[in-house]
Write a protein that holds these residues in place. Structure first.
Motif, short mmCIF file in Angstrom:
data_model
loop_
_atom_site.label_atom_id
_atom_site.label_comp_id
_atom_site.label_asym_id
_atom_site.label_seq_id
_atom_site.Cartn_x
_atom_site.Cartn_y
_atom_site.Cartn_z
N LEU A 97 0.85 -1.19 0.00
CA LEU A 97 0.00 0.00 0.00
C LEU A 97 0.88 1.24 0.00
N PRO A 113 -10.96 2.75 -6.45
CA PRO A 113 -9.65 2.15 -6.16
C PRO A 113 -8.61 2.64 -7.16
N ARG A 114 -7.42 2.99 -6.64
CA ARG A 114 -6.35 3.51 -7.48
C ARG A 114 -5.06 2.76 -7.21
N THR A 115 -4.18 2.83 -8.19
CA THR A 115 -2.83 2.28 -8.03
C THR A 115 -1.82 3.33 -8.46
N THR A 116 -0.62 3.13 -8.02
CA THR A 116 0.53 3.90 -8.48
C THR A 116 1.56 2.87 -8.95
N THR A 117 2.41 3.26 -9.87
CA THR A 117 3.39 2.33 -10.41
C THR A 117 4.77 2.63 -9.83
N PRO A 122 2.14 -2.19 -10.34
CA PRO A 122 1.06 -1.40 -9.74
C PRO A 122 0.89 -1.75 -8.27
N ILE A 123 0.75 -0.72 -7.44
CA ILE A 123 0.56 -0.88 -5.99
C ILE A 123 -0.64 -0.04 -5.59
N ARG A 124 -1.52 -0.58 -4.75
CA ARG A 124 -2.69 0.16 -4.27
C ARG A 124 -2.23 1.47 -3.65
N GLN A 125 -2.95 2.56 -3.96
CA GLN A 125 -2.58 3.89 -3.48
C GLN A 125 -3.80 4.60 -2.92
N ASP A 150 -13.65 -3.22 -1.95
CA ASP A 150 -13.75 -2.70 -3.33
C ASP A 150 -15.02 -3.16 -4.04
#
Length: 152
Positions: A97, A113-117, A122-125, A150
């Motif tokens: 996270l 739900p969002r992710t960042t790279t 990709p990791i949950r953000q 989610d």
């Protein structure tokens, strides 16, 4: 494993969940890390510091990122107005996270739900309010006690 990325922030591990805390200078990254550790201890959750100020992140295979502290910073955390304190720390944690500390006015009430790279993965953000360590610690403990819903 890949060459490490050197990231500015703080990192904690609650149970098996490694959490990277990012934000601008003086946004409360270390405060959130310390508050999270103390809140989790009060709740009986296994929580430990991974790193403060600088986090080394390496990619391990196709799905995993590991966080650790540079050797010179391991077990140290900076608390504004106090200085550098020693804190028990984990050698590493799998990153699960990313928390970005931002102006509370820009936080969506019910975000998708969002992710960042990071290093191509990709990791949950999530965004949490900057400079509100107590509230943020409650949220991070809650994420472990009651995982993201989610599909609700």
């Amino acid at each position: 494993m890949s060459d490490p990325a050197n990231v500015h922030g703080s990192a904690v591990r609650i149970g098996d969940l490694g959490i990277l805390i990012r934000g601008p200078a003086r946004s409360g990254k270390s405060s959130l890390a310390l508050s999270t550790l103390r809140r989790c201890a009060a709740l009986g959750l296994d929580a430990v510091l991974v790193a403060d100020d600088r986090i080394l992140i390496v990619r391990d295979g196709d799905t995993t990122l590991h966080m650790s502290a540079p050797a010179t910073l391991a077990g140290l955390i900076e608390i504004s107005g106090i200085g550098i304190l020693r804190e028990p720390c984990a050698a590493s944690a799998a990153l699960g996270l990313v928390v970005d500390l931002v102006d509370p006015a820009i936080i969506d009430r019910l975000p998708e739900p969002r992710t960042t790279t990071i290093l191509g993965l990709p990791i949950r953000q999530v965004d949490l309010p900057a400079r509100d360590a107590s509230f943020g610690a409650d949220i991070l403990a809650s994420v472990v006690l009651s995982p993201f819903a989610d599909d609700v």
